[in-house]
Motif scaffolding. Structure first.
Motif, PDB file in Angstrom:
ATOM      1  N   GLY A 249      61.914  47.588  89.898  1.00 27.18           N
ATOM      2  CA  GLY A 249      63.244  48.054  89.540  1.00 27.18           C
ATOM      3  C   GLY A 249      63.765  47.387  88.288  1.00 27.18           C
ATOM      4  O   GLY A 249      64.318  48.043  87.388  1.00 27.18           O
ATOM      5  N   ARG A 250      63.619  46.085  88.205  1.00 25.97           N
ATOM      6  CA  ARG A 250      64.055  45.349  87.012  1.00 25.97           C
ATOM      7  C   ARG A 250      63.280  45.812  85.777  1.00 25.97           C
ATOM      8  O   ARG A 250      63.849  45.940  84.686  1.00 25.97           O
ATOM      9  N   ARG A 251      61.976  46.049  85.937  1.00 26.42           N
ATOM     10  CA  ARG A 251      61.165  46.511  84.811  1.00 26.42           C
ATOM     11  C   ARG A 251      61.633  47.883  84.328  1.00 26.42           C
ATOM     12  O   ARG A 251      61.739  48.125  83.116  1.00 26.42           O
ATOM     13  N   LEU A 252      61.931  48.775  85.266  1.00 21.72           N
ATOM     14  CA  LEU A 252      62.391  50.106  84.890  1.00 21.72           C
ATOM     15  C   LEU A 252      63.731  50.068  84.181  1.00 21.72           C
ATOM     16  O   LEU A 252      63.993  50.842  83.251  1.00 21.72           O
ATOM     17  N   LEU A 253      64.608  49.168  84.613  1.00 18.29           N
ATOM     18  CA  LEU A 253      65.953  49.086  84.043  1.00 18.29           C
ATOM     19  C   LEU A 253      65.997  48.302  82.739  1.00 18.29           C
ATOM     20  O   LEU A 253      66.961  48.421  81.967  1.00 18.29           O
ATOM     21  N   SER A 254      64.987  47.505  82.481  1.00 18.79           N
ATOM     22  CA  SER A 254      65.011  46.608  81.321  1.00 18.79           C
ATOM     23  C   SER A 254      65.291  47.310  79.991  1.00 18.79           C
ATOM     24  O   SER A 254      66.114  46.832  79.196  1.00 18.79           O
ATOM     25  N   PRO A 255      64.671  48.450  79.681  1.00 26.38           N
ATOM     26  CA  PRO A 255      64.978  49.101  78.392  1.00 26.38           C
ATOM     27  C   PRO A 255      66.447  49.509  78.269  1.00 26.38           C
ATOM     28  O   PRO A 255      67.028  49.417  77.178  1.00 26.38           O
ATOM     29  N   LEU A 256      67.033  49.953  79.364  1.00 29.01           N
ATOM     30  CA  LEU A 256      68.448  50.348  79.319  1.00 29.01           C
ATOM     31  C   LEU A 256      69.333  49.138  79.110  1.00 29.01           C
ATOM     32  O   LEU A 256      70.290  49.176  78.321  1.00 29.01           O
ATOM     33  N   PHE A 257      69.037  48.049  79.792  1.00 31.27           N
ATOM     34  CA  PHE A 257      69.814  46.817  79.609  1.00 31.27           C
ATOM     35  C   PHE A 257      69.658  46.279  78.188  1.00 31.27           C
ATOM     36  O   PHE A 257      70.625  45.791  77.592  1.00 31.27           O
ATOM     37  N   THR A 258      68.456  46.365  77.638  1.00 29.62           N
ATOM     38  CA  THR A 258      68.227  45.896  76.265  1.00 29.62           C
ATOM     39  C   THR A 258      69.052  46.701  75.271  1.00 29.62           C
ATOM     40  O   THR A 258      69.650  46.154  74.332  1.00 29.62           O
ATOM     41  N   ALA A 259      69.108  48.006  75.481  1.00 26.57           N
ATOM     42  CA  ALA A 259      69.904  48.853  74.587  1.00 26.57           C
ATOM     43  C   ALA A 259      71.381  48.509  74.648  1.00 26.57           C
ATOM     44  O   ALA A 259      72.112  48.671  73.661  1.00 26.57           O
ATOM     45  N   ALA A 260      71.836  48.020  75.799  1.00 24.42           N
ATOM     46  CA  ALA A 260      73.264  47.723  75.984  1.00 24.42           C
ATOM     47  C   ALA A 260      73.687  46.393  75.382  1.00 24.42           C
ATOM     48  O   ALA A 260      74.881  46.150  75.198  1.00 24.42           O
ATOM     49  N   GLY A 261      72.727  45.506  75.092  1.00 28.20           N
ATOM     50  CA  GLY A 261      73.073  44.222  74.483  1.00 28.20           C
ATOM     51  C   GLY A 261      73.199  43.109  75.505  1.00 28.20           C
ATOM     52  O   GLY A 261      72.814  43.258  76.669  1.00 28.20           O
ATOM     53  N   PRO A 262      73.761  41.970  75.086  1.00 27.98           N
ATOM     54  CA  PRO A 262      73.876  40.823  75.996  1.00 27.98           C
ATOM     55  C   PRO A 262      74.782  41.153  77.195  1.00 27.98           C
ATOM     56  O   PRO A 262      75.852  41.737  77.039  1.00 27.98           O
ATOM     57  N   ALA A 263      74.330  40.772  78.379  1.00 26.47           N
ATOM     58  CA  ALA A 263      75.117  41.027  79.587  1.00 26.47           C
ATOM     59  C   ALA A 263      76.266  40.039  79.693  1.00 26.47           C
ATOM     60  O   ALA A 263      76.114  38.854  79.393  1.00 26.47           O
ATOM     61  N   VAL A 264      77.402  40.549  80.141  1.00 30.90           N
ATOM     62  CA  VAL A 264      78.564  39.699  80.401  1.00 30.90           C
ATOM     63  C   VAL A 264      78.528  39.197  81.840  1.00 30.90           C
ATOM     64  O   VAL A 264      78.748  38.012  82.108  1.00 30.90           O
ATOM     65  N   THR A 265      78.250  40.093  82.782  1.00 25.06           N
ATOM     66  CA  THR A 265      78.066  39.727  84.184  1.00 25.06           C
ATOM     67  C   THR A 265      76.878  40.512  84.740  1.00 25.06           C
ATOM     68  O   THR A 265      76.548  41.592  84.242  1.00 25.06           O
ATOM     69  N   ASP A 266      76.242  39.961  85.781  1.00 25.63           N
ATOM     70  CA  ASP A 266      75.084  40.613  86.379  1.00 25.63           C
ATOM     71  C   ASP A 266      75.097  40.340  87.883  1.00 25.63           C
ATOM     72  O   ASP A 266      74.917  39.195  88.318  1.00 25.63           O
ATOM     73  N   THR A 267      75.343  41.391  88.682  1.00 25.11           N
ATOM     74  CA  THR A 267      75.355  41.241  90.135  1.00 25.11           C
ATOM     75  C   THR A 267      74.155  41.932  90.783  1.00 25.11           C
ATOM     76  O   THR A 267      74.126  42.088  92.009  1.00 25.11           O
ATOM     77  N   MET A 268      73.172  42.346  89.991  1.00 22.49           N
ATOM     78  CA  MET A 268      71.991  42.997  90.531  1.00 22.49           C
ATOM     79  C   MET A 268      71.241  42.020  91.419  1.00 22.49           C
ATOM     80  O   MET A 268      70.931  40.901  91.015  1.00 22.49           O
ATOM     81  N   ASN A 269      70.933  42.460  92.634  1.00 22.41           N
ATOM     82  CA  ASN A 269      70.277  41.579  93.582  1.00 22.41           C
ATOM     83  C   ASN A 269      69.590  42.413  94.656  1.00 22.41           C
ATOM     84  O   ASN A 269      69.914  43.573  94.855  1.00 22.41           O
ATOM     85  N   VAL A 270      68.657  41.790  95.338  1.00 19.80           N
ATOM     86  CA  VAL A 270      68.046  42.427  96.500  1.00 19.80           C
ATOM     87  C   VAL A 270      68.915  42.112  97.708  1.00 19.80           C
ATOM     88  O   VAL A 270      69.226  40.947  97.980  1.00 19.80           O
ATOM     89  N   LEU A 271      69.301  43.138  98.423  1.00 22.81           N
ATOM     90  CA  LEU A 271      70.198  42.955  99.553  1.00 22.81           C
ATOM     91  C   LEU A 271      69.987  44.070 100.559  1.00 22.81           C
ATOM     92  O   LEU A 271      69.424  45.121 100.228  1.00 22.81           O
ATOM     93  N   PRO A 272      70.436  43.871 101.805  1.00 19.75           N
ATOM     94  CA  PRO A 272      70.339  44.965 102.776  1.00 19.75           C
ATOM     95  C   PRO A 272      71.097  46.189 102.284  1.00 19.75           C
ATOM     96  O   PRO A 272      72.183  46.059 101.693  1.00 19.75           O
ATOM     97  N   TYR A 273      70.547  47.359 102.544  1.00 20.68           N
ATOM     98  CA  TYR A 273      71.225  48.570 102.098  1.00 20.68           C
ATOM     99  C   TYR A 273      72.654  48.627 102.632  1.00 20.68           C
ATOM    100  O   TYR A 273      73.565  49.073 101.924  1.00 20.68           O
TER     101      TYR A 273
END
Length: 406
Positions: A249-273
């Motif tokens: 998931g992180r690998r798939l999202l990486s190009p989109l995050f790179t295009a957006a620039g430096p992150a201000v906050t990041d709450t992406m995590n593995v958690l129960p649905y």
């Protein structure tokens, strides 16, 4: 045991109000049902007293004030039964998604719930049900196996693929215009955990990110759902849920995050649905688009004093199993207010002019949530089960020929 309230009675104000603070309904009678027999009795009472009839559970889907009506409140009718072997849940009409999530989680199962655990299961599901697992498993209405429904004549019917199949089709995305649903049975899915959350960026790159997004979404698997939210506080948030390995998931999202620039906050995590409450945007304006062309991208990125949400559809959403329509559009655009003239013109050029019941606050536009063919079929089903248009509040489908109630 049923309880009723008239204006001035203790409890009247507690059960008449919807979630929308702009509405202040004044029904003639509020009936708080606890059983299916209470629901049937409420339908008979409305007929006997010639009162308009309306239904409310959590109040999320109430868009008009039910003045002078008999308002049936089903919030007390809450129950969840999970069959982990069949991977099926059975719920009562007042049940919220949080109830289902808690019941299914111990078995590693997940429903096709929405963005908030407080939303009612029934209204969300009969309105289509676009959740964060929809690209992988379809709309919530597609997973319905059986419905118990009290129709306009006060009869309790079971609708499924074999019994009343026309009513069963209509209830899967056609809204609450066909009866009072007193029970739903639907599939659950083996999804114990997900990669989910939101990453926030400065909004300065919004136009470039949206331009990148329109091509990036063509290369991702159905297990990944995303949305880009532009907010009033000059931020851009990328929301995502991936029902698969977190590293993938992180690998798939990486190009989109790179295009957006430096992150201000990041709450992406593995958690129960069950813990992945993704939140949503109130849809004052909604449309679906085939692509984010340059004009629309620039207009959305520049939209001032507004929250804009661009969401990726596609995948299994396009499966046509029920009445819910406009499934083939790859993207939707939501604004929490009326857009500027520039954005409105861009949406007129690129938008489908369509809507979706879960995102439609204006009942006068109900027909726009369906294709012409589905709308025609829904009207025929309505004529078969409610020819006098007894269920005529909210997102109403008029019967093919309206007759006067006796």
């Amino acid at each position: 045991m049923t309880t009723s309230f008239r204006p001035g009675d203790p409890g009247y104000d507690d059960y008449r109000k919807p979630l929308n603070p702009e509405l202040d309904p004044r029904p003639t009678l509020v009936v708080r049902a606890e059983t299916t027999d209470d629901v049937r009795a409420a339908v008979r009472t409305a007929h006997e007293q010639s009162l308009p009839f309306a239904v409310q559970a959590t109040g999320h889907g109430t868009h008009v004030a039910h003045d002078g009506a008999l308002l049936l409140n089903t919030s007390a009718m809450t129950s969840v039964l999970v069959d982990p072997v069949r991977r099926v849940a059975r719920v009562a009409p007042g049940t919220r998604w949080g109830d289902v999530l808690r019941a299914a989680a111990p078995f590693g199962l997940a429903p096709l719930s929405g963005s908030s655990p407080d939303v009612g299961v029934t209204g969300y599901t009969v309105g289509g049900g676009l959740g964060w697992l929809a690209r992988a498993h379809g709309l919530a209405c597609d997973s319905v196996l059986r419905a118990q429904v009290v129709t306009a004549d006060g009869v309790l019917r079971t609708a499924d693929a074999d019994r009343h199949p026309d009513l069963f089709w209509a209830l899967r995305g056609g809204g609450g215009s066909f009866g009072v649903v007193t029970g739903l049975e639907f599939r659950l899915y083996p999804i114990p955990a997900v990669l989910a959350g939101a990453v926030t960026f400065d909004r300065s790159r919004a136009a470039d990110v949206l331009a990148f997004y329109r091509h990036w979404i063509d290369r991702i698997p159905d297990a990944l759902s995303t949305a880009i939210v532009l907010t009033r506080d000059n931020t851009m948030t990328i929301k995502a849920m991936y029902a698969g390995d977190a590293s993938d998931g992180r690998r798939l999202l990486s190009p989109l995050f790179t295009a957006a620039g430096p992150a201000v906050t990041d709450t992406m995590n593995v958690l129960p649905y069950a813990d992945a409450a993704m939140g949503g945007t109130f849809a004052r304006t909604f449309d679906q688009v085939t692509t984010l062309d340059d004009d629309l991208t620039a207009a959305l990125a520049a939209e001032p004093d507004c929250t804009v949400e661009i969401r990726h559809w596609g995948g299994r959403i396009a499966t046509d199993e029920g009445a819910a329509a406009h499934r083939d559009a790859p993207l939707s655009v939501i604004l929490d207010r009326v857009p500027t003239a520039t954005t409105a013109a861009a949406l007129t050029r690129r938008g489908h002019g369509s809507s979706f019941l879960n995102f439609l606050p204006d009942p006068s536009r109900t027909a726009t949530a369906f294709t012409a063919a589905n709308w025609s079929t829904l009207r025929s089903v309505k004529a078969a089960y409610d020819p006098a248009n007894f269920f005529s509040t909210g997102h109403t489908v008029p019967p093919t020929t309206v007759t006067q109630a006796a």
